[in-house]
Design an enzyme around this catalytic site. Structure first.
Site, PDB file in Angstrom:
ATOM      1  N   HIS A  26      62.031 -23.377 -27.298  1.00 55.44           N
ATOM      2  CA  HIS A  26      62.269 -22.389 -26.230  1.00 55.44           C
ATOM      3  C   HIS A  26      61.534 -23.183 -24.914  1.00 55.44           C
ATOM      4  O   HIS A  26      60.313 -23.561 -24.939  1.00 55.44           O
ATOM      5  CB  HIS A  26      61.487 -21.073 -26.445  1.00 55.44           C
ATOM      6  CG  HIS A  26      62.021 -19.949 -25.585  1.00 55.44           C
ATOM      7  ND1 HIS A  26      63.136 -19.568 -25.505  1.00 55.44           N
ATOM      8  CD2 HIS A  26      61.088 -19.455 -24.563  1.00 55.44           C
ATOM      9  CE1 HIS A  26      63.066 -18.491 -24.649  1.00 55.44           C
ATOM     10  NE2 HIS A  26      62.209 -18.406 -23.856  1.00 55.44           N
ATOM     11  N   HIS A  27      62.373 -23.352 -23.939  1.00 51.20           N
ATOM     12  CA  HIS A  27      62.063 -24.245 -22.937  1.00 51.20           C
ATOM     13  C   HIS A  27      62.110 -23.543 -21.577  1.00 51.20           C
ATOM     14  O   HIS A  27      62.691 -22.643 -21.111  1.00 51.20           O
ATOM     15  CB  HIS A  27      62.940 -25.533 -22.753  1.00 51.20           C
ATOM     16  CG  HIS A  27      63.054 -26.115 -24.303  1.00 51.20           C
ATOM     17  ND1 HIS A  27      63.974 -25.623 -25.199  1.00 51.20           N
ATOM     18  CD2 HIS A  27      62.519 -27.111 -24.563  1.00 51.20           C
ATOM     19  CE1 HIS A  27      63.789 -26.385 -26.290  1.00 51.20           C
ATOM     20  NE2 HIS A  27      62.893 -27.374 -25.926  1.00 51.20           N
ATOM     21  N   HIS A  38      68.146 -17.956 -21.884  1.00 53.65           N
ATOM     22  CA  HIS A  38      69.436 -18.074 -21.580  1.00 53.65           C
ATOM     23  C   HIS A  38      70.676 -17.264 -22.645  1.00 53.65           C
ATOM     24  O   HIS A  38      71.514 -16.881 -22.172  1.00 53.65           O
ATOM     25  CB  HIS A  38      69.859 -19.526 -21.480  1.00 53.65           C
ATOM     26  CG  HIS A  38      68.837 -20.251 -20.458  1.00 53.65           C
ATOM     27  ND1 HIS A  38      67.811 -21.104 -20.873  1.00 53.65           N
ATOM     28  CD2 HIS A  38      68.604 -20.132 -19.115  1.00 53.65           C
ATOM     29  CE1 HIS A  38      66.979 -21.633 -19.973  1.00 53.65           C
ATOM     30  NE2 HIS A  38      67.509 -20.761 -18.835  1.00 53.65           N
ATOM     31  N   GLU A  39      70.200 -17.791 -23.922  1.00 56.26           N
ATOM     32  CA  GLU A  39      71.361 -17.358 -24.989  1.00 56.26           C
ATOM     33  C   GLU A  39      71.439 -15.950 -24.964  1.00 56.26           C
ATOM     34  O   GLU A  39      72.401 -15.346 -25.430  1.00 56.26           O
ATOM     35  CB  GLU A  39      70.761 -17.966 -26.437  1.00 56.26           C
ATOM     36  CG  GLU A  39      71.031 -19.434 -26.445  1.00 56.26           C
ATOM     37  CD  GLU A  39      70.383 -19.814 -27.664  1.00 56.26           C
ATOM     38  OE1 GLU A  39      70.614 -21.066 -28.109  1.00 56.26           O
ATOM     39  OE2 GLU A  39      69.224 -19.235 -27.832  1.00 56.26           O
ATOM     40  N   ASP A  63      59.880 -15.324 -24.528  1.00 55.49           N
ATOM     41  CA  ASP A  63      59.537 -15.580 -23.296  1.00 55.49           C
ATOM     42  C   ASP A  63      58.056 -15.054 -23.039  1.00 55.49           C
ATOM     43  O   ASP A  63      57.226 -15.651 -22.396  1.00 55.49           O
ATOM     44  CB  ASP A  63      60.304 -14.801 -22.196  1.00 55.49           C
ATOM     45  CG  ASP A  63      61.632 -15.422 -22.398  1.00 55.49           C
ATOM     46  OD1 ASP A  63      62.114 -16.792 -21.883  1.00 55.49           O
ATOM     47  OD2 ASP A  63      62.737 -14.670 -22.443  1.00 55.49           O
ATOM     48  N   GLU A  74      58.803 -27.232 -27.246  1.00 57.47           N
ATOM     49  CA  GLU A  74      59.700 -28.098 -28.107  1.00 57.47           C
ATOM     50  C   GLU A  74      59.318 -27.435 -29.549  1.00 57.47           C
ATOM     51  O   GLU A  74      60.590 -27.307 -30.297  1.00 57.47           O
ATOM     52  CB  GLU A  74      59.341 -29.401 -27.933  1.00 57.47           C
ATOM     53  CG  GLU A  74      60.437 -30.350 -28.828  1.00 57.47           C
ATOM     54  CD  GLU A  74      61.806 -30.506 -28.269  1.00 57.47           C
ATOM     55  OE1 GLU A  74      62.170 -29.520 -27.234  1.00 57.47           O
ATOM     56  OE2 GLU A  74      62.672 -31.000 -28.897  1.00 57.47           O
TER      57      GLU A  74
HETATM   58  C1  LIG Z   1      70.435 -24.927 -29.235  1.00 58.62           C
HETATM   59  C2  LIG Z   1      68.929 -24.416 -28.962  1.00 58.62           C
HETATM   60  O1  LIG Z   1      68.184 -23.939 -29.909  1.00 58.62           O
HETATM   61  C3  LIG Z   1      68.867 -23.638 -27.603  1.00 58.62           C
HETATM   62  O2  LIG Z   1      69.862 -24.221 -26.682  1.00 58.62           O
HETATM   63  C4  LIG Z   1      67.468 -23.124 -27.276  1.00 58.62           C
HETATM   64  C5  LIG Z   1      66.901 -24.086 -26.575  1.00 58.62           C
HETATM   65  N1  LIG Z   1      65.821 -23.782 -25.761  1.00 58.62           N
HETATM   66  C6  LIG Z   1      66.090 -22.604 -24.867  1.00 58.62           C
HETATM   67  N2  LIG Z   1      65.141 -22.109 -23.968  1.00 58.62           N
HETATM   68  C7  LIG Z   1      65.300 -20.986 -23.089  1.00 58.62           C
HETATM   69  N3  LIG Z   1      64.583 -20.594 -22.252  1.00 58.62           N
HETATM   70  N4  LIG Z   1      66.365 -20.287 -23.547  1.00 58.62           N
HETATM   71  C8  LIG Z   1      67.282 -20.654 -24.654  1.00 58.62           C
HETATM   72  O3  LIG Z   1      68.303 -19.786 -24.739  1.00 58.62           O
HETATM   73  C9  LIG Z   1      67.151 -21.692 -25.347  1.00 58.62           C
HETATM   74  N5  LIG Z   1      67.900 -22.080 -26.112  1.00 58.62           N
END
Ligand SMILES: C[C@H](O)[C@H](O)[C@H]1CNC2=NC(N)=NC(=O)C2=N1
Length: 97
Positions: A57-58, A75-76, A84, A53
């Site tokens: 990055h999750h 993901h973005e 990562d 958090e």
């Molecule tokens: C809006 C927010 O910053 C994004 O959605 C972040 C949140 N956590 C995320 N986590 C991961 N693993 N990839 C992302 O692209 C990502 N984007």
């Protein structure tokens, strides 16, 4: 936004991440952690959740009893980024592995 690692950067990063491997058919890395029991596994997940958090990055992950399966990708960016690698290193440290 973080930019995707190039082929060489990705290869180099993986060399330093013991226990992590590329996911088949997807630009992502995965690792399985096996703890002593559920309490250790969930404690790990709680510590990682707070760090993730803070990083914004999750992980993609699942937990069955004392096992935690993790997949990391950005993901973005549509692939692997420095975020990562950083999160993988943080998870290894918090797991004590
Ligand atoms: C809006 C927010 O910053 C994004 O959605 C972040 C949140 N956590 C995320 N986590 C991961 N693993 N990839 C992302 O692209 C990502 N984007």
């Amino acid at each position: 936004m973080a930019t995707r690692l190039g082929d060489d950067e990705r290869r180099q990063a993986l060399e330093h991440l013991t226990g992590w491997a590329m996911v088949e058919g997807r630009e992502a890395i995965q690792r399985r952690y096996v703890f002593r029991d559920f309490s250790e596994a969930f404690g790990f997940m709680t510590r990682v959740a707070l760090a993730a958090e803070r990083m914004d990055h999750h992980p993609e992950w699942s937990n069955v009893y004392k096992t935690v399966d993790v997949t990391l990708t950005t993901h973005e960016a549509g692939g692997l980024t420095e975020l990562d690698v950083k999160l993988a290193q943080t998870m290894d440290r918090l797991a004590g592995k």
